[in-house]
Design an enzyme around this catalytic site. Structure first.
Site, PDB file in Angstrom:
ATOM      1  N   GLN A   1     -42.608 -16.170  27.259  1.00 44.80           N
ATOM      2  CA  GLN A   1     -42.255 -17.201  28.245  1.00 44.80           C
ATOM      3  C   GLN A   1     -43.507 -17.642  28.985  1.00 44.80           C
ATOM      4  O   GLN A   1     -43.445 -18.545  29.819  1.00 44.80           O
ATOM      5  CB  GLN A   1     -41.242 -16.635  29.246  1.00 44.80           C
ATOM      6  CG  GLN A   1     -39.959 -16.140  28.616  1.00 44.80           C
ATOM      7  CD  GLN A   1     -39.157 -15.268  29.575  1.00 44.80           C
ATOM      8  OE1 GLN A   1     -38.317 -15.756  30.331  1.00 44.80           O
ATOM      9  NE2 GLN A   1     -39.414 -13.984  29.568  1.00 44.80           N
TER      10      GLN A   1
ATOM     11  N   HIS B   1     -41.924 -21.617  26.680  1.00 43.83           N
ATOM     12  CA  HIS B   1     -42.071 -22.494  27.846  1.00 43.83           C
ATOM     13  C   HIS B   1     -43.357 -23.305  27.809  1.00 43.83           C
ATOM     14  O   HIS B   1     -43.825 -23.794  28.831  1.00 43.83           O
ATOM     15  CB  HIS B   1     -41.963 -21.671  29.139  1.00 43.83           C
ATOM     16  CG  HIS B   1     -40.604 -21.060  29.330  1.00 43.83           C
ATOM     17  ND1 HIS B   1     -40.345 -20.039  30.216  1.00 43.83           N
ATOM     18  CD2 HIS B   1     -39.405 -21.348  28.737  1.00 43.83           C
ATOM     19  CE1 HIS B   1     -39.062 -19.720  30.156  1.00 43.83           C
ATOM     20  NE2 HIS B   1     -38.467 -20.487  29.262  1.00 43.83           N
TER      21      HIS B   1
HETATM   22  N1  APR Z   1     -45.430  -3.876  34.406  1.00 45.23           N
HETATM   23  C1  APR Z   1     -44.074  -3.927  34.293  1.00 45.23           C
HETATM   24  N2  APR Z   1     -43.311  -4.867  34.880  1.00 45.23           N
HETATM   25  C2  APR Z   1     -43.929  -5.788  35.641  1.00 45.23           C
HETATM   26  C3  APR Z   1     -45.325  -5.803  35.821  1.00 45.23           C
HETATM   27  C4  APR Z   1     -46.092  -4.784  35.162  1.00 45.23           C
HETATM   28  N3  APR Z   1     -47.404  -4.726  35.287  1.00 45.23           N
HETATM   29  N4  APR Z   1     -45.639  -6.833  36.631  1.00 45.23           N
HETATM   30  C5  APR Z   1     -44.478  -7.455  36.941  1.00 45.23           C
HETATM   31  N5  APR Z   1     -43.443  -6.830  36.339  1.00 45.23           N
HETATM   32  C6  APR Z   1     -42.031  -7.228  36.333  1.00 45.23           C
HETATM   33  C7  APR Z   1     -41.461  -7.640  37.671  1.00 45.23           C
HETATM   34  O1  APR Z   1     -40.927  -6.528  38.335  1.00 45.23           O
HETATM   35  C8  APR Z   1     -40.383  -8.663  37.276  1.00 45.23           C
HETATM   36  O2  APR Z   1     -39.122  -8.048  37.090  1.00 45.23           O
HETATM   37  O3  APR Z   1     -41.973  -8.387  35.527  1.00 45.23           O
HETATM   38  C9  APR Z   1     -40.872  -9.194  35.932  1.00 45.23           C
HETATM   39  C10 APR Z   1     -41.334 -10.652  35.989  1.00 45.23           C
HETATM   40  O4  APR Z   1     -40.216 -11.476  36.228  1.00 45.23           O
HETATM   41  P1  APR Z   1     -40.378 -13.025  36.644  1.00 45.23           P
HETATM   42  O5  APR Z   1     -41.365 -13.133  37.747  1.00 45.23           O
HETATM   43  O6  APR Z   1     -39.014 -13.546  36.892  1.00 45.23           O
HETATM   44  O7  APR Z   1     -41.044 -13.688  35.340  1.00 45.23           O
HETATM   45  P2  APR Z   1     -40.323 -14.169  34.010  1.00 45.23           P
HETATM   46  O8  APR Z   1     -39.189 -13.292  33.636  1.00 45.23           O
HETATM   47  O9  APR Z   1     -41.393 -14.364  33.004  1.00 45.23           O
HETATM   48  O10 APR Z   1     -39.749 -15.585  34.431  1.00 45.23           O
HETATM   49  C11 APR Z   1     -39.134 -16.384  33.460  1.00 45.23           C
HETATM   50  O11 APR Z   1     -39.083 -18.210  34.978  1.00 45.23           O
HETATM   51  O12 APR Z   1     -39.945 -19.689  36.579  1.00 45.23           O
HETATM   52  C12 APR Z   1     -39.790 -19.419  35.268  1.00 45.23           C
HETATM   53  O13 APR Z   1     -40.857 -20.585  33.595  1.00 45.23           O
HETATM   54  C13 APR Z   1     -41.023 -19.444  34.405  1.00 45.23           C
HETATM   55  O14 APR Z   1     -41.349 -18.402  32.231  1.00 45.23           O
HETATM   56  C14 APR Z   1     -40.945 -18.182  33.577  1.00 45.23           C
HETATM   57  C15 APR Z   1     -39.457 -17.838  33.668  1.00 45.23           C
END
Ligand code: APR
Length: 254
Positions: A107, A127
């Site tokens: 993503q 994305h």
């Molecule tokens: N190790 C493990 N988990 C992690 C780490 C890490 N180093 N860093 C962050 N996380 C976890 C966080 O706790 C969170 O649950 O990764 C997750 C990231 O979630 P989001 O911020 O929601 O990102 P994502 O799932 O990629 O979002 C999906 O939303 O806004 C849109 O287009 C954007 O592609 C994105 C989509």
């Protein structure tokens, strides 16, 4: 679902699953890149804690929205120029290189899997990609660096040098159609996977979050690696609540 308190035991289980698998698919979210210094979206202090998403319709109809979108693009471009892939990106690239992993479905729009050495044709970007732009009318590609001097001098959002259409970073905004090629490729890769490993995604954004479920229901082993619980944990065979770099370190060696 199995969750081990002890990270060593979870890593051992994941190592066994990796060793037994023939066709691993990695599915990555913004958590994949936090260890490179790029904040994710929904953690405290994440990207959406200080900004509102710019909806696709607003980009198309509002000059102010386009200006704000382009400011954000160049902020990200500057951030990416000062960023390197992390140990997790490299571990995944190694597993693709040796044929254990068939694809990375991501993503993320940061291009860090490719920069770590995963061949572009193995990275399925659901994305889009923030490192270039396309014309919304004719599809012509534009380099961000080529458009920057004029945007910064005039403040005018870029238009296509060929047809005059609106130019937008090649990312999928909220309210914008998903790209059909990557969606089809992700579908096919998910169905062919025997081990599907989610890394660093809150799994709340659809249709992307549908792929882990598709793979699981088609018989793949589903592993979720995330700092915190996700809504799909109950569907997973193994859940590792930890840091991606620590969990993946040396995992392909076993
Ligand atoms: N190790 C493990 N988990 C992690 C780490 C890490 N180093 N860093 C962050 N996380 C976890 C966080 O706790 C969170 O649950 O990764 C997750 C990231 O979630 P989001 O911020 O929601 O990102 P994502 O799932 O990629 O979002 C999906 O939303 O806004 C849109 O287009 C954007 O592609 C994105 C989509």
């Amino acid at each position: 679902m199995t969750v081990f308190e002890d990270l060593a035991e979870s890593r051992r289980q994941l190592g066994e699953a990796v060793a037994a698998a023939r066709r691993i698919v990695f599915f990555t979210g913004a958590g994949m890149s936090t260890e490179s210094g790029i904040p994710d979206f929904r953690s405290p202090g994440g990207y959406w804690s200080t900004r509102k998403p710019i909806m696709f319709d607003d980009f198309c109809t509002s000059r102010e929205a386009r200006q704000e979108d382009w400011r954000r693009r160049y902020d990200l471009a500057d951030q990416l120029a000062a960023t390197e892939p992390n140990a997790g990106h490299f571990e995944i690239a190694r597993m693709v290189a040796c044929g254990r992993a068939s694809h990375v479905i991501t993503q993320n729009i940061d291009g860090l899997h490719q920069r770590a050495g995963t061949p572009p044709e193995k990275v399925i970007e659901l994305h889009g990609n923030a490192t270039y732009a396309t014309c919304l009318s004719c599809g012509l590609h534009h380099g961000l660096d080529d458009l920057r001097p004029e945007f910064e001098a005039t403040g005018e959002p870029p238009v296509c040098r060929y047809c005059g259409g609106l130019v937008k970073a090649a990312v999928v905004s909220f309210g914008q159609a998903m790209p059909s090629g990557p969606m089809a490729a992700a579908h096919e890769a998910s169905l062919a996977a025997d081990l599907f490993v989610v890394l660093g995604s809150s799994l709340v954004v659809y249709p992307a979050a549908g792929f882990p479920l598709l793979a699981r229901r088609n018989g793949a082993t589903l592993v979720i690696v995330n700092r915190e619980a996700t809504p799909l944990d109950a569907e997973a065979d193994l859940v590792l609540e930890g840091e991606i770099g620590e969990v993946l370190r040396g995992i392909s060696a076993g």
